[in-house]
Structure formats: structure tokens, C-alpha cells
Design an enzyme around this catalytic site. Structure first.
Site, PDB file in Angstrom:
ATOM      1  N   GLY A  92       0.843  -1.211   0.000  1.00 36.90           N
ATOM      2  CA  GLY A  92       0.000   0.000   0.000  1.00 36.90           C
ATOM      3  C   GLY A  92       0.869   1.248   0.000  1.00 36.90           C
ATOM      4  O   GLY A  92       2.086   1.180   0.168  1.00 36.90           O
ATOM      5  N   GLY A  94       2.714   3.638   1.450  1.00 37.77           N
ATOM      6  CA  GLY A  94       3.274   3.841   2.787  1.00 37.77           C
ATOM      7  C   GLY A  94       3.785   5.252   3.001  1.00 37.77           C
ATOM      8  O   GLY A  94       4.012   5.680   4.135  1.00 37.77           O
ATOM      9  N   ARG A  95       3.995   5.957   1.912  1.00 39.64           N
ATOM     10  CA  ARG A  95       4.463   7.334   2.046  1.00 39.64           C
ATOM     11  C   ARG A  95       3.912   8.220   0.930  1.00 39.64           C
ATOM     12  O   ARG A  95       4.440   9.283   0.660  1.00 39.64           O
ATOM     13  CB  ARG A  95       5.977   7.384   2.053  1.00 39.64           C
ATOM     14  CG  ARG A  95       6.590   6.710   0.834  1.00 39.64           C
ATOM     15  CD  ARG A  95       8.024   7.044   0.768  1.00 39.64           C
ATOM     16  NE  ARG A  95       8.694   6.252  -0.233  1.00 39.64           N
ATOM     17  CZ  ARG A  95       9.943   6.452  -0.573  1.00 39.64           C
ATOM     18  NH1 ARG A  95      10.632   7.395   0.019  1.00 39.64           N
ATOM     19  NH2 ARG A  95      10.504   5.711  -1.486  1.00 39.64           N
ATOM     20  N   ASP A 126       8.971   5.661   7.794  1.00 39.95           N
ATOM     21  CA  ASP A 126       8.682   6.971   8.391  1.00 39.95           C
ATOM     22  C   ASP A 126       7.754   7.820   7.516  1.00 39.95           C
ATOM     23  O   ASP A 126       7.431   8.957   7.866  1.00 39.95           O
ATOM     24  CB  ASP A 126       9.993   7.731   8.662  1.00 39.95           C
ATOM     25  CG  ASP A 126      10.824   7.908   7.392  1.00 39.95           C
ATOM     26  OD1 ASP A 126      10.313   7.597   6.286  1.00 39.95           O
ATOM     27  OD2 ASP A 126      11.979   8.352   7.493  1.00 39.95           O
ATOM     28  N   GLY A 127       7.354   7.283   6.357  1.00 41.04           N
ATOM     29  CA  GLY A 127       6.436   8.022   5.496  1.00 41.04           C
ATOM     30  C   GLY A 127       7.094   9.152   4.717  1.00 41.04           C
ATOM     31  O   GLY A 127       6.418   9.920   4.041  1.00 41.04           O
ATOM     32  N   ARG A 177       3.280  13.891  -7.586  1.00 39.96           N
ATOM     33  CA  ARG A 177       3.268  12.995  -8.738  1.00 39.96           C
ATOM     34  C   ARG A 177       1.894  13.028  -9.397  1.00 39.96           C
ATOM     35  O   ARG A 177       0.873  13.152  -8.716  1.00 39.96           O
ATOM     36  CB  ARG A 177       3.590  11.591  -8.228  1.00 39.96           C
ATOM     37  CG  ARG A 177       3.645  10.533  -9.256  1.00 39.96           C
ATOM     38  CD  ARG A 177       4.419   9.355  -8.745  1.00 39.96           C
ATOM     39  NE  ARG A 177       3.723   8.621  -7.683  1.00 39.96           N
ATOM     40  CZ  ARG A 177       4.166   7.461  -7.188  1.00 39.96           C
ATOM     41  NH1 ARG A 177       5.279   6.928  -7.628  1.00 39.96           N
ATOM     42  NH2 ARG A 177       3.505   6.851  -6.235  1.00 39.96           N
ATOM     43  N   ASP A 253       4.347  -4.480  -7.355  1.00 42.96           N
ATOM     44  CA  ASP A 253       3.716  -3.271  -6.796  1.00 42.96           C
ATOM     45  C   ASP A 253       4.239  -2.011  -7.480  1.00 42.96           C
ATOM     46  O   ASP A 253       3.717  -0.923  -7.241  1.00 42.96           O
ATOM     47  CB  ASP A 253       3.943  -3.184  -5.280  1.00 42.96           C
ATOM     48  CG  ASP A 253       5.398  -3.368  -4.896  1.00 42.96           C
ATOM     49  OD1 ASP A 253       5.936  -4.453  -5.158  1.00 42.96           O
ATOM     50  OD2 ASP A 253       5.998  -2.421  -4.362  1.00 42.96           O
ATOM     51  N   ASP A 263       7.215   4.583 -10.027  1.00 39.66           N
ATOM     52  CA  ASP A 263       8.036   4.373  -8.826  1.00 39.66           C
ATOM     53  C   ASP A 263       9.532   4.353  -9.149  1.00 39.66           C
ATOM     54  O   ASP A 263      10.163   3.295  -9.214  1.00 39.66           O
ATOM     55  CB  ASP A 263       7.635   3.095  -8.076  1.00 39.66           C
ATOM     56  CG  ASP A 263       6.484   3.365  -7.122  1.00 39.66           C
ATOM     57  OD1 ASP A 263       5.844   4.417  -7.247  1.00 39.66           O
ATOM     58  OD2 ASP A 263       6.239   2.521  -6.244  1.00 39.66           O
TER      59      ASP A 263
HETATM   60  P1  AMP Z   1       9.237   1.176  -3.029  1.00 36.94           P
HETATM   61  O1  AMP Z   1      10.408   0.261  -2.944  1.00 36.94           O
HETATM   62  O2  AMP Z   1       9.583   2.633  -2.858  1.00 36.94           O
HETATM   63  O3  AMP Z   1       8.405   0.940  -4.239  1.00 36.94           O
HETATM   64  O4  AMP Z   1       8.319   0.864  -1.752  1.00 36.94           O
HETATM   65  C1  AMP Z   1       7.830  -0.417  -1.417  1.00 36.94           C
HETATM   66  C2  AMP Z   1       6.802  -0.282  -0.308  1.00 36.94           C
HETATM   67  O5  AMP Z   1       7.404   0.308   0.849  1.00 36.94           O
HETATM   68  C3  AMP Z   1       5.624   0.616  -0.645  1.00 36.94           C
HETATM   69  O6  AMP Z   1       4.490   0.102   0.009  1.00 36.94           O
HETATM   70  C4  AMP Z   1       6.033   1.938  -0.091  1.00 36.94           C
HETATM   71  O7  AMP Z   1       4.946   2.768   0.181  1.00 36.94           O
HETATM   72  C5  AMP Z   1       6.746   1.514   1.190  1.00 36.94           C
HETATM   73  N1  AMP Z   1       7.741   2.498   1.632  1.00 36.94           N
HETATM   74  C6  AMP Z   1       8.924   2.801   1.044  1.00 36.94           C
HETATM   75  N2  AMP Z   1       9.581   3.746   1.733  1.00 36.94           N
HETATM   76  C7  AMP Z   1       8.791   4.073   2.783  1.00 36.94           C
HETATM   77  C8  AMP Z   1       8.902   4.988   3.867  1.00 36.94           C
HETATM   78  N3  AMP Z   1       9.963   5.770   4.028  1.00 36.94           N
HETATM   79  N4  AMP Z   1       7.881   5.028   4.749  1.00 36.94           N
HETATM   80  C9  AMP Z   1       6.799   4.251   4.617  1.00 36.94           C
HETATM   81  N5  AMP Z   1       6.649   3.366   3.638  1.00 36.94           N
HETATM   82  C10 AMP Z   1       7.612   3.271   2.718  1.00 36.94           C
HETATM   83 MG    MG Z   2       6.760   1.180  -4.959  1.00 39.59          MG
END
Ligand code: AMP
Ligand code: MG
Length: 490
Positions: A92, A94-95, A126-127, A177, A253, A263
Site C-alpha cells: 500500500g 506507505g508514504r 517513516d512516510g 506525482r 507493486d 516508482d
Molecule cells: P518502493 O520500494 O519505494 O516501491 O516501496 C515499497 C513499499 O514500501 C511501498 O508500500 C512503499 O509505500 C513503502 N515504503 C517505502 N519507503 C517508505 C517509507 N519511508 N515510509 C513508509 N513506507 C515506505
Molecule cells: Mg513502490
């Protein structure tokens, strides 16, 4: 054209779906003052906004997560996904969070903040997003668009001195975005693995209604959806390969249901040509190495097809997946032979391409520079193009290749001038090399100087043009570029 955020209708179609699909959220403001790093007039125009909107009193507040205006109803989207081959049941946003949608010229655009604080899907995160990675995404999404490759875009970038802990302490940024939809393959997988066929169908109906309306009339609309996503993804993979773009984290994802590049993390453009190029420093096995991408695209589509099996006959899904390779090869060969200036895809052209790539690999020749220089070869010219020739280790072999290439050129209609013109619209003079992004990042983080971001935006939005004042960026990368490492931590 609205110049005030207060006058814009932000009603988002996706927000109308029931609560199973997303969670209501509120952005978390920065503790320190936010400032605008960059505003992208090209995306403002796409949204039907006047560039003066950046001076709206609410602009920085809204796009740094401090304020909501009009009917914004932020939500974080639910999804799951296969990460490096393993299914993760809940991911989902997350940030990230969608503030709403802007409609312009019959097209809806979801407006999403990235890095605006925690959501119910943040898990241990940390979002936040750091300025470094946000600059990379900001520049690269525009670079991809400049190359004609489908991608999410970005309206603007804001920053504050709030500290964020990664491998070292960095500062926080929020990227805005923009895309017609941020639905991912993983958005379907989550309902398949939770055994929620009603939600799965609802999501498929939503995507078809809002983004593939032409499929509503098909005999089997869900199958038609899968077939179309297969075709778009195959084309996207071919475009990535032609441009030398490595995504780095091709988890399901991060795969867009619209076939957009989505992404941006540890991406990289191939420089010294090598199919085994790994841009993501944490990808130790090379699962997402440059040359693996077309295969990973198919693997990910297989996950999507599996997730759609409650709506599609398995045999139909299998037959659809079998079309992938054909679509991919067609787009790849057409794209690569066009880079060679060859109009027709045939055996002779494909052989020339294979031989050239083999020589480039042997010589670790710079991928984009080699192709850009190729147009200097004239069909009747006996003289070698020294700058290009010097990039090859076995020059005699390269000379022989040039002879065959000239022979092939002479067999097709049209002269050098016309072919050069076409090739220079296909082979970019400029790509976003890691070191270029790094210069912009160092100026921004070290000196609060955002001017290089602006210069690179101008350059990358028109990567086929000459830009004589920035000619140094068309040269081989400096030695220090080799030391730059990029990983998932962003
Ligand atoms: P990504 O590798 O950036 O595509 O992220 C994979 C998953 O981790 C997704 O669900 C993102 O929303 C979550 N995510 C990545 N970085 C963070 C962060 N700093 N805080 C919260 N969720 C994160
Ligand atoms: Mg992602």
C-alpha cells in the site's frame, strides 16, 4: 484557466470506491518551513493550470502536506505485491497519498504527494522521502517523457530541513506525482490472495470504466483488459530496452496497470553497454539487471494474470500471456532498427544490430553516445567516423561492420540527410546520467541552489536537441561518476 487552488474541483473517481480499496489519510506537515524547489510548467499545462498557480498563497502549503483546499479528500491506496519473487500480502501507499484528481481536456489526473508522512500502510517506514531521491524521480520522470516513454509525471517538488534517517541523515522532500491512475498489478493481487473476488471484480470494472472504456464492448472485457495490459507492458519494456533504461525494482507493486513507468528508485541508464548492468546496488542477484527486464515484465504479467483468474478462464489467460513475446519482439526490433536508421525490420537488419551490440559490449562502449554518433556514418562515405570508431576495442572488426552497415543503408530509399534527421529524433543526445543528477543533488542539498535542476529539466524535456550551452553533458561521464552507488533506500 484557474490560477487559484481554491477554485479547482479535486473530486477523485478512485475515492468513490468503498473503503476496501484505500484508507483516508491526512498529510503530515514538515516541522521546518517548506520551500518550493521546482515547479514544472509542462505538467501544469497538462492539468489545465496557469503557471501562476505556483504563486497561490496555498501552493507550497498544499504541496508540502501542510494544507488541504477545497474538496481534497486524501487517501492512501491499498495494494500488495511480489517483491524480488516473494509475495508480500500487504504493502500500500506507505508514504504516498492521493489528494484528489484534476480533470482537464477529458482526462483525469490523480494528484499524489510522495513523502508526506505516515499512512496505515507505512509498516516500519517513516512516510518520508529524501530530497536526493525526490530530485532523481523528478528529473527522470521528465526525462522519460522527453524520450517519448509512458511515465508518471511530476508537478513540483518541495523541501524542508526536516531530518530523515537513511544510510546517513538527509533532509525531507515532497514530490507531487501526477498520473491518470496509480493502480498497480499489486492492487489486483491483494484481493486475489485475500480471496475477495467481489473487490477484485470491482477494481477491474473501475479500471475498465475509467481507463480502458473501449474494452467495455469486448466479448470478454476482463480478458481484453489483461490482453491490453500485456501489450502495453511489452511495449513499455521494449521502450526501456531501446532507451537503455534500467528500472531497478521491478516488483509487481511498481508495475502500472496503464503501462506507465512508475516508482522511480535506484534506476539508471546504461552507460558502458552491458546487458548484465545492475543499477540497484542492493540487487545482489541481478534479478532486475538491464537485460532481465523483458523477462521480468512477463513474470509480473503472469502474477497479474493469476490474480485475474477468478474473472478469466485459465486457458484464456495462458493464451494471452503467450502473445507477450511477439509484442515485445516487434516493438523492440522496430525500435532498435529505427535507432540504426533502418526502416524495415528484416533478418539483415537484426543481424547488424546483434553484431553492433556484441561489439559495444566487448568494448564497453557508451550506449547512448554510440547510437547518437551512428548517424554520422554516410552511406557512400569511405572515411570512418573517428569519434565513434575510437570507442571500439577491435577497430578492424568495427570497420567491417561499418561496411556492411553502409551496404544495407544503400539498399533502402532516402539519403543520408533524411536518415540523420530521423535518427537524431530517436537517439537522444542527452540522457539523465547518475552523475548529472548527482550534480543537481549536491547543489541542492549543499548550497540550497536549485538552478541545476532547472537546467537539467530544460535539457531532458528536449533530449534530442543540441543545447550547445550544455554540450558537456553529451560528453563521456567524468571518472568520479563510477563511484556513485544507488540502492533502494530512498
Ligand atoms: P518502493 O520500494 O519505494 O516501491 O516501496 C515499497 C513499499 O514500501 C511501498 O508500500 C512503499 O509505500 C513503502 N515504503 C517505502 N519507503 C517508505 C517509507 N519511508 N515510509 C513508509 N513506507 C515506505
Ligand atoms: Mg513502490
Amino acid at each position: 484557466m484557474p490560477t487559484r487552488l481554491k477554485d479547482i474541483d479535486f473530486n477523485a473517481a478512485f475515492a468513490q470506491l468503498p473503503g476496501d480499496f484505500h484508507s483516508p489519510v491526512e498529510p503530515t506537515p514538515f516541522a521546518n518551513p517548506a520551500e518550493l524547489v521546482h515547479f514544472n510548467p509542462a505538467v501544469a499545462a497538462l492539468l489545465g493550470l496557469d503557471s501562476d498557480i505556483q504563486h497561490d498563497e496555498d501552493f507550497i502549503g498544499v504541496f508540502s502536506g501542510a494544507r488541504l483546499v477545497n474538496n481534497m479528500q486524501p487517501f492512501a491506496m491499498l495494494y500488495a505485491g511480489h517483491q524480488f519473487g516473494h509475495y508480500v500480502p500487504q504493502l500500500g501507499d506507505g508514504r504516498a497519498m492521493t489528494l484528489g484528481e484534476i480533470n482537464h481536456a477529458q482526462q483525469g489526473w490523480e494528484i499524489q504527494l510522495k513523502g508526506s508522512g505516515k499512512t496505515p500502510y507505512s509498516r516500519d517506514g517513516d512516510g518520508r522521502a529524501v530530497l536526493r531521491s525526490s530530485i532523481r524521480e523528478y528529473l527522470c520522470s521528465e526525462a522519460m517523457h522527453g524520450l517519448g516513454i509512458p511515465t508518471t509525471r511530476a508537478l513540483c517538488l518541495t523541501h524542508s530541513q526536516d531530518e530523515v534517517y537513511r544510510e546517513q541523515i538527509e533532509t525531507a522532500a515532497v514530490l507531487t506525482r501526477v498520473a491518470p491512475s496509480h493502480v498497480r498489478f499489486g492492487s489486483f493481487e491483494v484481493f486475489y490472495y485475500r480471496n475477495q473476488p467481489d473487490q477484485l471484480r470491482r477494481l477491474a470494472d473501475f479500471v475498465i470504466t475509467h481507463h480502458y472504456a473501449e474494452l467495455r464492448q469486448a466479448d470478454k472485457p476482463y480478458l481484453a483488459l489483461l490482453e491490453t495490459v500485456i501489450e502495453r507492458t511489452a511495449k513499455l519494456m521494449a521502450q526501456w530496452q531501446c532507451a537503455g533504461f534500467a528500472h531497478g525494482v521491478m516488483n509487481t507493486d511498481n508495475m502500472s496497470i496503464l503501462g506507465l513507468t512508475l516508482d522511480y528508485g535506484p534506476f539508471g541508464f546504461v552507460e558502458a553497454y552491458d546487458p548484465d548492468f545492475i543499477c540497484n546496488h542492493s540487487d545482489h542477484q541481478g534479478r532486475y539487471a538491464f537485460g532481465q527486464q523483458p523477462q521480468s515484465g512477463l513474470w509480473n504479467l503472469t502474477c497479474l494474470a493469476q490474480a485475474l483468474t477468478p474473472l478469466i478462464e485459465i486457458e484464456d489467460a495462458k493464451s494471452a500471456l503467450e502473445t507477450y513475446q511477439g509484442h515485445y519482439s516487434q516493438h523492440y526490433h522496430q525500435g532498435m532498427l529505427a535507432k540504426l536508421g533502418l526502416h524495415k525490420v528484416d533478418e539483415a537488419g537484426v543481424t547488424l544490430l546483434r553484431q553492433l551490440l556484441a561489439q559495444m559490449q566487448q568494448s564497453r562502449a557508451d550506449y547512448s553516445r554510440s547510437f547518437r554518433l551512428l548517424s554520422a556514418i554516410g552511406q557512400d562515405d569511405e572515411r570512418p567516423v573517428e569519434e565513434l570508431r575510437n570507442m571500439f576495442i577491435d577497430r578492424k572488426k568495427f570497420d567491417r561492420w561499418c561496411e556492411d552497415y553502409r551496404t544495407r543503408l544503400r539498399q533502402q530509399p532516402g539519403g543520408d540527410a533524411q536518415r540523420r534527421e530521423q535518427m537524431n529524433r530517436i537517439n537522444p543526445r542527452y540522457i539523465l546520467r547518475n552523475y548529472m543528477a548527482q550534480i543537481a543533488i549536491d547543489k541542492a542539498t549543499g548550497e540550497n541552489d536549485y538552478s541545476e535542476i532547472d537546467r537539467l529539466m530544460t535539457l531532458l524535456q528536449a533530449p534530442f536537441d543540441e543545447h550547445p550551452e550544455m554540450a558537456h553533458y553529451a560528453e563521456p561521464p567524468p571518472d568520479w561518476a563510477d563511484a556513485i552507488q544507488v540502492s533502494c533506500s530512498s
